[in-house]
Design a protein around this motif. Sequence first.
Motif, PDB file in Angstrom:
ATOM      1  N   PHE A 347       0.836  -1.189   0.000  1.00  7.01           N
ATOM      2  CA  PHE A 347       0.000   0.000   0.000  1.00  7.01           C
ATOM      3  C   PHE A 347       0.880   1.252   0.000  1.00  7.01           C
ATOM      4  CE2 PHE A 347      -2.470  -3.353   2.001  1.00  7.01           C
ATOM      5  CZ  PHE A 347      -3.700  -3.226   1.374  1.00  7.01           C
ATOM      6  N   ALA A 348       0.343   2.333  -0.563  1.00  6.97           N
ATOM      7  CA  ALA A 348       1.056   3.607  -0.584  1.00  6.97           C
ATOM      8  C   ALA A 348       0.047   4.745  -0.495  1.00  6.97           C
ATOM      9  CB  ALA A 348       1.887   3.753  -1.852  1.00  6.97           C
ATOM     10  N   SER A 349       0.511   5.876   0.068  1.00 10.04           N
ATOM     11  CA  SER A 349      -0.333   7.072   0.180  1.00 10.04           C
ATOM     12  C   SER A 349       0.570   8.253   0.490  1.00 10.04           C
ATOM     13  CB  SER A 349      -1.387   6.893   1.283  1.00 10.04           C
ATOM     14  OG  SER A 349      -0.760   6.679   2.541  1.00 10.04           O
ATOM     15  N   HIS A 350      -0.035   9.401   0.843  1.00  4.47           N
ATOM     16  CA  HIS A 350       0.689  10.575   1.346  1.00  4.47           C
ATOM     17  C   HIS A 350       1.596  11.232   0.311  1.00  4.47           C
ATOM     18  CE1 HIS A 350      -0.783   9.220   5.200  1.00  4.47           C
ATOM     19  NE2 HIS A 350      -0.150   8.084   5.044  1.00  4.47           N
ATOM     20  N   GLY A 351       1.122  11.359  -0.898  1.00  2.00           N
ATOM     21  CA  GLY A 351       1.862  12.112  -1.900  1.00  2.00           C
ATOM     22  C   GLY A 351       1.350  13.533  -2.014  1.00  2.00           C
ATOM     23  N   GLU A 352       1.530  14.127  -3.193  1.00  2.00           N
ATOM     24  CA  GLU A 352       1.072  15.495  -3.421  1.00  2.00           C
ATOM     25  C   GLU A 352      -0.432  15.554  -3.659  1.00  2.00           C
ATOM     26  OE1 GLU A 352       2.798  17.986  -2.925  1.00  2.00           O
ATOM     27  OE2 GLU A 352       4.896  17.380  -3.110  1.00  2.00           O
ATOM     28  N   VAL A 353      -1.046  14.430  -3.942  1.00  2.00           N
ATOM     29  CA  VAL A 353      -2.489  14.390  -4.149  1.00  2.00           C
ATOM     30  C   VAL A 353      -3.100  13.398  -3.170  1.00  2.00           C
ATOM     31  CG1 VAL A 353      -2.299  14.984  -6.582  1.00  2.00           C
ATOM     32  CG2 VAL A 353      -2.297  12.583  -5.919  1.00  2.00           C
ATOM     33  N   GLU A 354      -4.384  13.591  -2.853  1.00  2.00           N
ATOM     34  CA  GLU A 354      -5.076  12.673  -1.963  1.00  2.00           C
ATOM     35  C   GLU A 354      -5.277  11.333  -2.661  1.00  2.00           C
ATOM     36  OE1 GLU A 354      -5.789  13.226   1.127  1.00  2.00           O
ATOM     37  OE2 GLU A 354      -5.194  15.341   1.163  1.00  2.00           O
ATOM     38  N   GLY A 355      -5.340  10.281  -1.875  1.00  2.00           N
ATOM     39  CA  GLY A 355      -5.605   8.971  -2.456  1.00  2.00           C
ATOM     40  C   GLY A 355      -4.634   7.918  -1.982  1.00  2.00           C
ATOM     41  N   PHE A 356      -4.937   6.695  -2.329  1.00  2.00           N
ATOM     42  CA  PHE A 356      -4.138   5.549  -1.926  1.00  2.00           C
ATOM     43  C   PHE A 356      -3.872   4.666  -3.137  1.00  2.00           C
ATOM     44  CE2 PHE A 356      -6.385   7.035   1.737  1.00  2.00           C
ATOM     45  CZ  PHE A 356      -5.519   6.862   2.799  1.00  2.00           C
ATOM     46  N   CYS A 357      -2.890   3.822  -3.016  1.00  2.00           N
ATOM     47  CA  CYS A 357      -2.570   2.850  -4.055  1.00  2.00           C
ATOM     48  C   CYS A 357      -2.406   1.488  -3.394  1.00  2.00           C
ATOM     49  CB  CYS A 357      -1.283   3.249  -4.767  1.00  2.00           C
ATOM     50  SG  CYS A 357      -0.705   2.050  -5.988  1.00  2.00           S
ATOM     51  N   ALA A 358      -3.038   0.491  -3.967  1.00  2.00           N
ATOM     52  CA  ALA A 358      -2.875  -0.888  -3.512  1.00  2.00           C
ATOM     53  C   ALA A 358      -2.275  -1.695  -4.659  1.00  2.00           C
ATOM     54  CB  ALA A 358      -4.206  -1.485  -3.078  1.00  2.00           C
ATOM     55  N   VAL A 359      -1.256  -2.483  -4.350  1.00  2.00           N
ATOM     56  CA  VAL A 359      -0.545  -3.249  -5.358  1.00  2.00           C
ATOM     57  C   VAL A 359      -0.615  -4.728  -5.008  1.00  2.00           C
ATOM     58  CG1 VAL A 359       1.658  -3.574  -6.556  1.00  2.00           C
ATOM     59  CG2 VAL A 359       1.049  -1.314  -5.646  1.00  2.00           C
ATOM     60  N   THR A 360      -0.943  -5.551  -5.994  1.00  2.00           N
ATOM     61  CA  THR A 360      -0.829  -6.993  -5.857  1.00  2.00           C
ATOM     62  C   THR A 360       0.216  -7.454  -6.867  1.00  2.00           C
ATOM     63  OG1 THR A 360      -2.489  -7.583  -7.524  1.00  2.00           O
ATOM     64  CG2 THR A 360      -3.293  -7.080  -5.297  1.00  2.00           C
ATOM     65  N   GLU A 361       0.510  -8.729  -6.881  1.00  2.14           N
ATOM     66  CA  GLU A 361       1.472  -9.234  -7.850  1.00  2.14           C
ATOM     67  C   GLU A 361       0.941  -9.156  -9.276  1.00  2.14           C
ATOM     68  OE1 GLU A 361       2.833 -13.090  -6.777  1.00  2.14           O
ATOM     69  OE2 GLU A 361       4.018 -12.373  -5.072  1.00  2.14           O
ATOM     70  N   ALA A 362      -0.364  -8.959  -9.422  1.00  2.00           N
ATOM     71  CA  ALA A 362      -0.949  -8.960 -10.757  1.00  2.00           C
ATOM     72  C   ALA A 362      -1.413  -7.577 -11.202  1.00  2.00           C
ATOM     73  CB  ALA A 362      -2.154  -9.920 -10.811  1.00  2.00           C
ATOM     74  N   GLN A 363      -1.697  -6.665 -10.266  1.00  4.12           N
ATOM     75  CA  GLN A 363      -2.335  -5.417 -10.667  1.00  4.12           C
ATOM     76  C   GLN A 363      -2.092  -4.311  -9.649  1.00  4.12           C
ATOM     77  OE1 GLN A 363      -6.375  -6.119 -11.735  1.00  4.12           O
ATOM     78  NE2 GLN A 363      -6.738  -4.099 -12.578  1.00  4.12           N
ATOM     79  N   THR A 364      -2.179  -3.063 -10.141  1.00  7.26           N
ATOM     80  CA  THR A 364      -2.095  -1.883  -9.291  1.00  7.26           C
ATOM     81  C   THR A 364      -3.454  -1.184  -9.293  1.00  7.26           C
ATOM     82  OG1 THR A 364       0.222  -1.585  -9.888  1.00  7.26           O
ATOM     83  CG2 THR A 364      -0.898   0.293  -8.906  1.00  7.26           C
ATOM     84  N   TYR A 365      -3.955  -0.831  -8.084  1.00  9.94           N
ATOM     85  CA  TYR A 365      -5.257  -0.195  -7.969  1.00  9.94           C
ATOM     86  C   TYR A 365      -5.105   1.245  -7.501  1.00  9.94           C
ATOM     87  CZ  TYR A 365      -6.772  -5.083  -7.994  1.00  9.94           C
ATOM     88  OH  TYR A 365      -6.986  -6.404  -8.325  1.00  9.94           O
TER      89      TYR A 365
END
Length: 365
Positions: A347-365
Amino acid sequence: VYKRQRYDRTSFAPGGPDTTPRLAKWAREEAIVLDDCWSAAPSLVPAHVSLLTGCDPLIARTPRVVLSDGRVVEPLTPWTIPDLAPSLAEEFLKQGWTTAAFIDHRFPILRGLERGFVVFDSFGGSQSERTETGLANVCLRFHDWLTDLDEGADWFSYVHLNDLEVVWDEDEWARTDHPELDLREPRPELDWVPPVGAQSPVFHALPPSRVLAGQPPLGTYEARYDAALSWLDGNLVRLFGMLGDLGRLERTTIVLQGSYGIGFGESGFLVSSGVPCDVDLHVPSVIRPGTHLGFEGPVRLDALTSSLDLAPTLLELSGIAVPRGMHGRSLVPLLRGTASSVREHAFASHGEVEGFCAVTEAQTY
């Protein structure tokens, strides 16, 4: 730790450009390359929080205060690592290790980063009178510190390199005495001149601090970034040679870790970062365990990993118990071949824009 190093612009990536051939050769011969490592944040301060605590950067985010009339008050210090949060350096210090950090950046908006470090040498920081920047000067300070240590001392050092950032500042680049950059031929699809924004962050335009003389096409910016990677490539290999000259290489575990990447228009940002997408979050990660730890040969691993995993991994490799509260997973079972994976998601967050990122071995959300 590199700042702004994206995985697909290095020679570690399959089909990647020939920007870091020496490091790639070193890794093929001696190290473990983690091909699917993701940063927990696409910006400077939270990325460092994740690396040095093994925790989601949210633990250090000071909340905004909403007044009764609806107004929002921003905190004076937006980032503070709590005293009760785990600390990688502090865990080493508790076990009698000598600790030091050499940070090529100012951190005026983050409190608690220095916790656990006996020596915290930060460019422009209150604990150091030195102002020299760049890999050469940072590594010189690291070399001087290491030379003064007792030969049998256990030590942990965190070295942060900012050269991939100062490449956009003509005056700063000249002051750090870098050689002339060997610019590569720009990619044809980036043969257009980007507009310049009035502030930063800004989408679909260059931030004012990134504008090069003559306003060249975007491909020139990428070529200059690649050239800076090549310059770092040779100098980091020489740094490892310095450890050998001091007689400390064999028993030293070395980790090369990108903190976050940089975009050239793929996610809307030009020559900048801060979006939870692959170019900002997919980073190189290489671990070379000390020879005394008994790992067999170099290997590449494509299992999903996170920058949160660095802290617990280093502790377990050093025989130190991982404290409760770390969100990262130790990669030691993966490195020893006793497990094929350690996590299903990153998981990732806290960049210049609001939102989150979830990564699996097959896909990025």
